[in-house]
Motif scaffolding. Structure first.
Motif, short mmCIF file in Angstrom:
data_model
loop_
_atom_site.label_atom_id
_atom_site.label_comp_id
_atom_site.label_asym_id
_atom_site.label_seq_id
_atom_site.Cartn_x
_atom_site.Cartn_y
_atom_site.Cartn_z
N ARG A 128 -5.86 4.16 -2.15
CA ARG A 128 -4.74 3.22 -2.13
C ARG A 128 -5.20 1.79 -1.85
N ARG A 228 -5.23 -7.73 -0.47
CA ARG A 228 -4.48 -6.54 -0.09
C ARG A 228 -4.79 -6.18 1.35
N VAL A 230 -4.37 -3.38 4.05
CA VAL A 230 -4.14 -1.94 4.08
C VAL A 230 -4.02 -1.49 5.53
N ASP A 253 -0.58 -8.38 -0.84
CA ASP A 253 0.06 -7.07 -0.92
C ASP A 253 -0.21 -6.34 0.39
N VAL A 255 -0.01 -2.60 2.18
CA VAL A 255 0.08 -1.18 1.86
C VAL A 255 0.01 -0.36 3.13
#
Length: 317
Positions: A128, A228, A230, A253, A255
């Protein structure tokens, strides 16, 4: 059978209890051992919403062993097969699992400790994260999970910046392939150092693997524009605040990498087994403490206090 029972907060006792029997579609496992997960710490420490004593073997969910019996309708498995499995009362000599949650282990992993769930979790987080060759990846928190992710990211061709408060853990990260290691001591010093290492661009990927507010803040600060963030840490001690203004401005982003579909857990375990069988991943040095089943309480305390030299404990039957 013998099983460990969390009788009250901070107390685990070994008890003789009735052995479970597999229902249709299930298998009975004779467990060799189970990993001890940090997600069990709220139960160990005590919260008002938990009931005690806990069921025998709970909350063990990182077991491996051999198939001891098959429930009606189970195909593709045989008594004696060595497997990893996703079960929920694995701090015991036996546990049952749905047949679809059982992953056979190849002969090349004979004798190897294989707590499949945390390894599968790491593989799923890596997937992911969408890490690619040439990216700079910061991993904030080097425990068992952070060490495995460091290895996977480095193998993918990323440049890894490993950040941890423990010098021991940073050495583990270097051995796993980290290009740079930073002591997690001063927030802005770390941010400045990451800026220096990335020519002010910060990181395409930042993985937070601690589960506390400050590491989450830090991981956000070192995620670059269109990067991103995470979240792999297990945040279970209260609410969190985030710098949404910064997240918006950088267009990152975010996640949450925790899976909840058991099928995805099992898929991650399968991929982890393949990585270990091929030699691409060797998790054995990361199981730093191995204790017998009657010392589960000690293993949980090690998980809570994380002394120098500790990454992950397993209990064996």
């Amino acid at each position: 059978m013998f099983a460990s029972v969390i009788a009250s907060p901070g107390q685990a006792v070994l008890q003789r209890v009735e052995r479970p029997e597999p229902a249709a579609g299930q298998v009975l496992l004779r467990l060799e051992g189970s990993g001890v997960c940090a997600s069990s710490l709220p139960l160990w420490e005590g919260r008002e919403w938990f009931d005690y004593p806990q069921p025998a073997g709970a909350p063990g969910h990182e077991g491996w062993g051999r198939v001891a019996a098959l429930g009606e309708g189970v195909e593709g498995l045989a008594v004696g097969d060595r497997v990893a499995a996703l079960t929920y009362r694995a701090h015991a000599e036996y546990d049952v699992a749905d047949a679809g949650a059982v992953v056979p282990l190849p002969p090349s992993l004979a004798g190897v400790a294989m707590p499949g769930e945390p390894l599968g979790c790491a593989v799923n987080i890596f997937r992911r994260s969408e890490i690619k060759a040439g990216q700079t990846v910061a991993i904030v928190g080097i425990g068992f999970l952070g060490a495995v992710l460091t290895r996977l990211a480095a193998q993918a061709g990323a440049r890894v910046i490993a950040i941890s408060r423990r010098p021991f853990a940073l050495e583990v990260a270097r051995e796993a392939g980290a290009a740079h290691t930073l002591v997690m001591d001063d927030h802005w010093r770390i941010v400045d150092e990451v800026k220096r290492l990335t020519d002010q661009k910060l990181c395409e990927r930042a993985i937070e693997a601690v589960g506390l507010q400050w590491p989450l803040d830090l991981a956000g600060e070192i995620t670059g524009e269109r990067g991103r963030l995470v979240i792999a840490g297990y945040h279970q001690d209260g609410t969190r605040q985030v710098n949404m203004q910064m997240w918006n401005w950088r267009g990152i982003d975010v996640v949450n990498a925790h899976e909840r579909d058991p099928r995805m857990y099992v898929q991650g375990i399968r991929e982890a087994v393949e990585l270990m069988a091929s030699g691409a991943l060797d998790a054995q040095p990361l199981f730093t403490h191995r204790l017998p089943l009657d010392r589960l309480g000690e293993a949980l305390e090690l998980t809570r206090t994380r002394p120098d030299g500790f990454l992950k404990a397993v209990v064996t039957t």
